[in-house]
Design a protein around this motif. Structure first.
Motif, PDB file in Angstrom:
ATOM      1  N   GLU A 184      -0.661  -1.714  -7.697  1.00  0.00           N
ATOM      2  CA  GLU A 184       0.350  -0.695  -7.405  1.00  0.00           C
ATOM      3  C   GLU A 184       1.707  -1.359  -7.196  1.00  0.00           C
ATOM      4  O   GLU A 184       1.837  -2.311  -6.429  1.00  0.00           O
ATOM      5  N   HIS A 185       2.750  -0.817  -7.860  1.00  0.00           N
ATOM      6  CA  HIS A 185       4.060  -1.468  -7.786  1.00  0.00           C
ATOM      7  C   HIS A 185       5.175  -0.506  -8.184  1.00  0.00           C
ATOM      8  O   HIS A 185       4.933   0.529  -8.816  1.00  0.00           O
ATOM      9  N   VAL A 186       6.390  -0.861  -7.817  1.00  0.00           N
ATOM     10  CA  VAL A 186       7.590  -0.081  -8.126  1.00  0.00           C
ATOM     11  C   VAL A 186       8.618  -0.995  -8.774  1.00  0.00           C
ATOM     12  O   VAL A 186       8.827  -2.128  -8.311  1.00  0.00           O
ATOM     13  N   ILE A 187       9.263  -0.505  -9.833  1.00  0.00           N
ATOM     14  CA  ILE A 187      10.358  -1.231 -10.465  1.00  0.00           C
ATOM     15  C   ILE A 187      11.634  -0.933  -9.674  1.00  0.00           C
ATOM     16  O   ILE A 187      12.157   0.182  -9.706  1.00  0.00           O
ATOM     17  N   VAL A 188      12.130  -1.928  -8.954  1.00  0.00           N
ATOM     18  CA  VAL A 188      13.233  -1.726  -8.025  1.00  0.00           C
ATOM     19  C   VAL A 188      14.488  -1.222  -8.736  1.00  0.00           C
ATOM     20  O   VAL A 188      15.205  -0.341  -8.231  1.00  0.00           O
ATOM     21  N   ALA A 189      14.775  -1.731  -9.916  1.00  0.00           N
ATOM     22  CA  ALA A 189      16.014  -1.373 -10.620  1.00  0.00           C
ATOM     23  C   ALA A 189      16.088   0.104 -10.975  1.00  0.00           C
ATOM     24  O   ALA A 189      17.178   0.622 -11.251  1.00  0.00           O
ATOM     25  N   GLU A 190      14.943   0.803 -10.961  1.00  0.00           N
ATOM     26  CA  GLU A 190      14.939   2.220 -11.317  1.00  0.00           C
ATOM     27  C   GLU A 190      15.167   3.134 -10.118  1.00  0.00           C
ATOM     28  O   GLU A 190      15.348   4.352 -10.290  1.00  0.00           O
ATOM     29  N   MET A 191      15.173   2.592  -8.917  1.00  0.00           N
ATOM     30  CA  MET A 191      15.247   3.450  -7.736  1.00  0.00           C
ATOM     31  C   MET A 191      16.587   4.178  -7.630  1.00  0.00           C
ATOM     32  O   MET A 191      16.639   5.388  -7.379  1.00  0.00           O
ATOM     33  N   VAL A 192      17.678   3.468  -7.816  1.00  0.00           N
ATOM     34  CA  VAL A 192      18.993   4.110  -7.709  1.00  0.00           C
ATOM     35  C   VAL A 192      19.225   5.125  -8.834  1.00  0.00           C
ATOM     36  O   VAL A 192      19.648   6.259  -8.559  1.00  0.00           O
ATOM     37  N   PRO A 193      18.949   4.788 -10.097  1.00  0.00           N
ATOM     38  CA  PRO A 193      19.128   5.795 -11.149  1.00  0.00           C
ATOM     39  C   PRO A 193      18.302   7.062 -10.917  1.00  0.00           C
ATOM     40  O   PRO A 193      18.777   8.181 -11.169  1.00  0.00           O
TER      41      PRO A 193
ATOM     42  N   LYS B  15       5.696   6.383  -1.396  1.00  0.00           N
ATOM     43  CA  LYS B  15       6.721   6.121  -0.384  1.00  0.00           C
ATOM     44  C   LYS B  15       8.090   5.821  -0.994  1.00  0.00           C
ATOM     45  O   LYS B  15       9.125   6.171  -0.411  1.00  0.00           O
ATOM     46  N   ALA B  16       8.111   5.222  -2.189  1.00  0.00           N
ATOM     47  CA  ALA B  16       9.403   5.016  -2.844  1.00  0.00           C
ATOM     48  C   ALA B  16      10.044   6.346  -3.206  1.00  0.00           C
ATOM     49  O   ALA B  16      11.275   6.490  -3.167  1.00  0.00           O
ATOM     50  N   GLY B  17       9.228   7.337  -3.537  1.00  0.00           N
ATOM     51  CA  GLY B  17       9.766   8.657  -3.839  1.00  0.00           C
ATOM     52  C   GLY B  17      10.469   9.270  -2.637  1.00  0.00           C
ATOM     53  O   GLY B  17      11.509   9.925  -2.777  1.00  0.00           O
TER      54      GLY B  17
ATOM     55  N   PRO C 299       0.821  -1.217   0.000  1.00  0.00           N
ATOM     56  CA  PRO C 299       0.000   0.000   0.000  1.00  0.00           C
ATOM     57  C   PRO C 299       0.855   1.267   0.000  1.00  0.00           C
ATOM     58  O   PRO C 299       1.676   1.471   0.890  1.00  0.00           O
ATOM     59  N   GLY C 300       0.688   2.091  -1.018  1.00  0.00           N
ATOM     60  CA  GLY C 300       1.407   3.348  -1.087  1.00  0.00           C
ATOM     61  C   GLY C 300       2.834   3.238  -1.567  1.00  0.00           C
ATOM     62  O   GLY C 300       3.567   4.233  -1.574  1.00  0.00           O
ATOM     63  N   VAL C 301       3.251   2.063  -2.028  1.00  0.00           N
ATOM     64  CA  VAL C 301       4.648   1.883  -2.427  1.00  0.00           C
ATOM     65  C   VAL C 301       5.012   2.789  -3.610  1.00  0.00           C
ATOM     66  O   VAL C 301       6.118   3.363  -3.653  1.00  0.00           O
ATOM     67  N   PHE C 302       4.092   2.968  -4.543  1.00  0.00           N
ATOM     68  CA  PHE C 302       4.322   3.789  -5.733  1.00  0.00           C
ATOM     69  C   PHE C 302       3.932   5.235  -5.489  1.00  0.00           C
ATOM     70  O   PHE C 302       4.608   6.160  -5.934  1.00  0.00           O
TER      71      PHE C 302
END
Length: 370
Positions: free
Chosen positions: A340-349, A96-98, A90-93
């Motif tokens: 709702e989801h986040v692509i982990v590989a994009e977090m560092v870039p 909270k990832a931001g 919940p809220g990952v995209f």
């Protein structure tokens, strides 16, 4: 970064539960303190908890929120998980990832001088308690970077429609609908006339605009009457308005307040009005070009831009005249939805891109000081 993301996601923060928002603020504050080396101001307005960090004289504002649309208990049906490079919860995209990306980006900088961070607790419900705080925080700054999630494919959000919300309240007169309906004034019939009058309003505002970037005036929630055998004495129509320009927002507001009743004896009360001004492309153009250049230098795929219908707190900062670039947060999808989801590989870039953008904006101030 994943450990930090899990920490935020498993602390549920439904906007309507102020105690949950306060607990979430504690977690965000602790995480930010670890990365930034200083605790935030904790600002509570009407029970809603907001957090702000300020380092020196602010030149750039980083803006986000920690509340979500997910009701308490959503973790039971949408648990935190990371599988095949995709983080869910919940809220990952949104968003909270931001926040995680922002903290890590700032932690990578040699100095935080000239940086202000604001994390609000009520963005998902219209930013009523945080609006003044957002405006105060942005007025001194040369740029605002919004950590809302990206658009499709990781596109940065260079334009957002402004929002207005109205409630049309029709006052009529009750009467027995079987014995003497002629003695009543039917508020429901008047509401129907008003809804039809709204149908062509958007076309008047921006005829010729491209289909996906036009003004929309949409009746949403409609209600009337108190009993099946009674002429309705009152009716209510909620109206959602999205506009691409300030001129369109002003035009719609004038037209809404000029609406006239058709049913003899009925009267109309217009409540509400503009909520967030549009984020127009002119506000983000220079910052987006800087981001594109930095992206190439960092070896990222070519950045794209998107204009979106939903509003964010970036609309508020842009409305003040502060150049604003939005969508710098997570890459993924499904905001507010089961997927709702986040692509982990994009977090560092994305964190590296943000760090480079912030450094570029604050650099002139450091050069002047030296």
């Amino acid at each position: 970064m994943l450990a930090d993301l899990e920490e935020l996601v498993v602390c549920e923060s439904f906007s309507a539960d102020l105690e949950a928002v306060a607990r979430s603020a504690d977690v965000v504050a602790a995480q930010g303190t670890r990365h930034l080396g200083a605790p935030p101001e904790r600002i509570v307005v009407d029970g809603v908890t907001h957090l702000r960090w300020t380092f020196g004289t602010p030149r750039v504002l980083l803006l986000g929120h920690h509340d979500t649309v997910w009701p308490m208990g959503s973790l039971a049906t949408h648990p935190w998980s990371v599988r095949d490079g995709v983080a869910r919860g919940p809220g990952v995209f949104d968003m909270k990832a931001g926040l995680v990306q922002m903290f890590h980006a700032l932690a990578s900088l040699p100095s935080l001088e000239g940086i202000r961070v604001l994390v609000t607790g009520d963005e998902e419900v219209g930013s009523e308690t945080s609006r003044a705080l957002i405006e105060e925080s942005a007025r001194q700054c040369d740029a605002t970077f919004v950590l809302e999630a990206s658009a499709d494919g990781g596109a940065l959000k260079t334009a957002r429609k402004g929002t207005s919300a109205y409630e049309l309240v029709v006052h009529g007169k009750a009467a027995h609908s079987g014995l003497e309906p002629e003695k009543g004034i039917n508020a429901a019939v008047e509401a129907a006339h008003l809804i039809l009058a709204l149908e062509g309003l958007a076309d008047e505002v921006d005829s010729g605009a491209r289909h996906d970037w036009r003004t929309t005036v949409v009746p949403t929630v409609v209600g009337a009457g108190s009993a099946t055998n009674t002429v309705p004495a009152e009716a209510r129509v909620s109206v959602d308005v999205r506009v691409p320009t300030l001129a369109a927002q002003d035009h719609v507001d004038t037209a809404m307040r000029a609406l006239k009743t058709t049913v003899p004896g009925a009267s109309l009360e217009v409540r509400g009005g503009p909520n967030r001004p549009p984020l127009e492309e002119s506000s983000s153009a220079e910052l987006f070009e800087r981001a594109r250049v930095l992206g190439r230098q960092l070896g990222l795929e070519a950045l794209s831009s998107a204009a979106v219908g939903g509003a964010s707190d970036g609309n508020i900062t842009a409305g003040l005249g502060c150049p604003t670039l939005d969508g710098l947060g997570a890459v993924g999808g499904g905001a507010h939805a089961d997927h709702e989801h986040v692509i982990v590989a994009e977090m560092v870039p994305r964190a590296r891109l943000l760090a480079a953008l912030v450094a570029l904006v604050v650099a002139p101030a450091k050069e002047d000081a030296s």
